[in-house]
Design an enzyme around this catalytic site. Structure first.
Site, PDB file in Angstrom:
ATOM      1  N   TYR A 126      -4.265   3.016  -3.624  1.00  0.00           N
ATOM      2  CA  TYR A 126      -3.680   3.199  -4.951  1.00  0.00           C
ATOM      3  C   TYR A 126      -4.724   2.822  -5.989  1.00  0.00           C
ATOM      4  O   TYR A 126      -5.091   1.648  -6.090  1.00  0.00           O
ATOM      5  CB  TYR A 126      -2.433   2.321  -5.075  1.00  0.00           C
ATOM      6  CG  TYR A 126      -1.822   2.234  -6.452  1.00  0.00           C
ATOM      7  CD1 TYR A 126      -1.479   3.386  -7.157  1.00  0.00           C
ATOM      8  CD2 TYR A 126      -1.550   1.007  -7.032  1.00  0.00           C
ATOM      9  CE1 TYR A 126      -0.891   3.296  -8.410  1.00  0.00           C
ATOM     10  CE2 TYR A 126      -0.957   0.910  -8.285  1.00  0.00           C
ATOM     11  CZ  TYR A 126      -0.634   2.053  -8.971  1.00  0.00           C
ATOM     12  OH  TYR A 126      -0.056   1.960 -10.210  1.00  0.00           O
TER      13      TYR A 126
ATOM     14  N   TYR B  60       0.902  12.700  -7.567  1.00  0.00           N
ATOM     15  CA  TYR B  60       0.889  11.243  -7.821  1.00  0.00           C
ATOM     16  C   TYR B  60       2.061  10.599  -7.084  1.00  0.00           C
ATOM     17  O   TYR B  60       3.235  10.870  -7.386  1.00  0.00           O
ATOM     18  CB  TYR B  60       1.002  11.003  -9.314  1.00  0.00           C
ATOM     19  CG  TYR B  60       0.654   9.611  -9.779  1.00  0.00           C
ATOM     20  CD1 TYR B  60      -0.544   9.373 -10.437  1.00  0.00           C
ATOM     21  CD2 TYR B  60       1.532   8.531  -9.613  1.00  0.00           C
ATOM     22  CE1 TYR B  60      -0.870   8.107 -10.907  1.00  0.00           C
ATOM     23  CE2 TYR B  60       1.210   7.268 -10.067  1.00  0.00           C
ATOM     24  CZ  TYR B  60       0.006   7.067 -10.723  1.00  0.00           C
ATOM     25  OH  TYR B  60      -0.308   5.804 -11.183  1.00  0.00           O
TER      26      TYR B  60
END
Lengths: 403, 159
Positions: free
Chosen positions: A355, A300
């Site tokens: 994203y 992440y």
């Protein structure tokens, strides 16, 4: 070779996504439209009808980004879901992204549902970092926001500074994360950024919260990604090769707690970290594997230093060695994995592809294990997917190959 | 609010009063009421003596809800910091948000600002002392200045 350890009772059978848009481009669409498009694509990928969905396993409290909400009832209404027997969300925020697949697994293993969808849809209606000044902070937020810490990057700059101080990490390491991730996006048709990023551009960029500059921040993109999880047995009868869930974990410890919304983490080991150490340990133990067994890591990447800290917390290098580790070239994608290296985010991550609050990482993990990724790691058997460094829960997921 | 008076070196400021709105609950209000009297206090568990910040309903170590509000000296040191140029609506401001250790409330940290200093003069370990800065609704915000002994340069504790 711990090839067939772990749970392997459920599998990801389908993935789907909308195109990835820039901020504002989906303003005319509803969250249900975006989420529904991704869900329909994931069902088509699996070879299932959306009417067969009977479970929803969200994360981030089923929020869609920051201000919006995904509504189970709206999805049932418009997708024609006949019976919904499980609908739940992990608490927290993006920290739970990978862990939501564990929530889906819990529903399936318990017998509460059989076809469970995890979905995230994101629109950038508000800019993180511009809304703080206008409204009163919560009672706990009143101990952070008045300092002018307007967005998450500002909060994480404080952890980053401490990491640099404690371990000698330099901005070169963060530049390497940004540049190598961009390199992986160049040949991806859906990536938002497909031009190489140079060191000159990186070091010439605006510093937003010292030491973090523009290229340390992820994109402000829009779109949705959905994942269909079902029993391994059922997945074997569907369209795609099943991608078994080897292990999933979420949560965290008191010493991390609210992390960079709290700042009380007692020592450098936890303060200058991603908050993932405990989850990493649970994950490897449940999977029966070690970091050396992982072939590709989908980390992440909302902020570059948090990639460095996760590489430490997931045991790819020793605590504090994340800077030299990435600077050695160890996270660069090469089709054949080199000893001592770990290809990180061959999909271009949140820094360069899109994203969507961690969901693209799950989808890429699935593609790597199907063998269909754009930047395929040859023969990948195990993929690590992580959720966001965030207030707990943080989470992680190890995906494998069937048989 | 200009952060470069006279066009010289940058000077770190705190956000202007109207840009900062806090809210309180029964656990946190004594902290802010004390700040309004220019006193820095921290909740200390009345049963086991553990400090905690921000103030929360229970002691994490023994789960007691009983609190002694303890007045602190106002001394602090920089645990970590950042430098931020500009804030929404305030493009010219320079902020040095900081996380501080409080030597007389071990284990508790505060998030605040260092003010009145060139950001280049702040580093991890810099010794600080509390000051109070007006914010909205009549509250005062604890902020920090570099601690200086009269006639001497700023003290630094090299970590």
């Amino acid at each position: 070779m711990a090839r067939h350890t772990g749970a392997r009772d459920v599998a990801i059978a389908g993935i789907g996504a909308t195109p990835y848009y820039k901020r504002g481009e989906t303003a005319g669409q509803s969250i249900t439209r975006l989420a529904g498009e991704a869900i329909l694509a994931a069902c088509a990928d699996a070879g299932l009808s959306a009417t067969e969905i009977d479970g929803l396993a969200f994360y981030s409290l089923a929020r869609a980004g920051y201000g919006d909400q995904m509504e189970a009832g709206e999805l049932v209404e418009t997708l024609g879901i006949r019976e919904l027997t499980f609908t739940a969300a992990l608490t927290g925020g993006g920290g739970g992204s990978a862990g939501a697949i564990g929530l889906a697994r819990a529903a399936i293993v318990a017998g509460d549902a059989s076809v469970v969808v995890t979905v995230m849809a994101l629109q950038q209606r508000m800019r993180l970092g511009t809304v703080v000044a206008s409204k009163a902070a919560t009672p706990l937020g009143s101990f952070v926001q008045p300092a002018g810490l307007a967005g998450p990057g500002h909060l994480m700059s404080l952890l980053t500074r401490r990491h640099m101080h404690a371990y000698g990490t330099t901005r070169d390491a963060f530049a390497e994360v940004a540049i190598s991730t961009r390199q992986n996006a160049l040949n991806r048709p859906k990536a938002r950024y497909r031009e190489p990023l140079t060191r000159e551009q990186y070091f010439g960029a605006r510093v937003i919260a010292d030491p973090l500059c523009l290229y340390d921040f992820c994109l402000e993109s829009e779109g949705a990604v959905a994942i269909v999880t079902t029993s391994l047995e059922r997945a074997r009868d569907l369209r795609q090769p099943p991608v078994p869930v080897v292990a999933a974990a979420h949560g965290g410890t008191r010493e991390w707690g609210r992390g960079f919304s709290w700042f009380g983490m007692p020592d450098d080991e936890t303060f200058a970290s991603s908050g993932h150490q405990a989850v990493a340990g649970w994950l490897y133990r449940r999977a029966g594997v070690t970091p050396r067994d992982i072939d590709v890591a989908l980390i992440y990447d909302h902020f570059t230093p948090m990639v460095v800290m996760q590489l430490e917390d997931y045991g790819f290098c020793a605590k504090g060695d994340g800077g030299p580790f990435v600077l050695s070239g160890a996270i660069r994608y090469t089709p054949e994995r080199k000893p001592g290296s770990i290809p990180v985010n061959p999909h271009g991550g949140q820094l360069s592809e899109a994203y969507v609050i961690g969901a693209t990482h799950i989808a890429e993990g699935v593609e790597q294990l199907r063998g269909t990724a754009v930047n395929q790691v040859a023969g990948a058997e195990l993929a690590l997917v992580t959720g966001g460094p965030a207030a707990l829960p943080t989470s992680g997921l190890i995906l494998g190959r069937d048989r | 609010m200009s952060s470069t008076p006279g066009g010289g070196a940058k000077v770190a400021a705190a956000l202007p009063a109207e840009a900062v709105k806090i809210s309180v609950d029964p656990s946190t209000e004594p902290f802010w009421q004390a700040a309004r009297e220019r006193r820095l206090v921290a909740p200390r568990c009345a049963d086991c003596g553990t400090f905690r910040l921000p103030p929360t309903p229970f002691c994490w170590r023994c789960q007691s809800a009983a609190v002694d509000w303890t007045e602190l000296s106002g001394r602090a040191s920089v645990y970590t910091y950042t430098v931020v140029d500009g804030y929404p609506g305030l493009p010219g401001i320079t902020l040095v948000p900081v996380v501080v250790d409080l030597p007389d409330a071990p284990g508790a940290r505060l998030v605040s600002n260092v003010v009145g200093v060139d950001p280049a003069d702040v580093s991890i370990g810099t010794e600080l002392t509390v000051d109070f800065h007006p914010i909205s609704d009549g509250w005062l915000l604890p902020v920090f200045r570099v601690f200086r002994v009269a006639g001497q340069p700023a003290q630094e504790r090299r970590a």
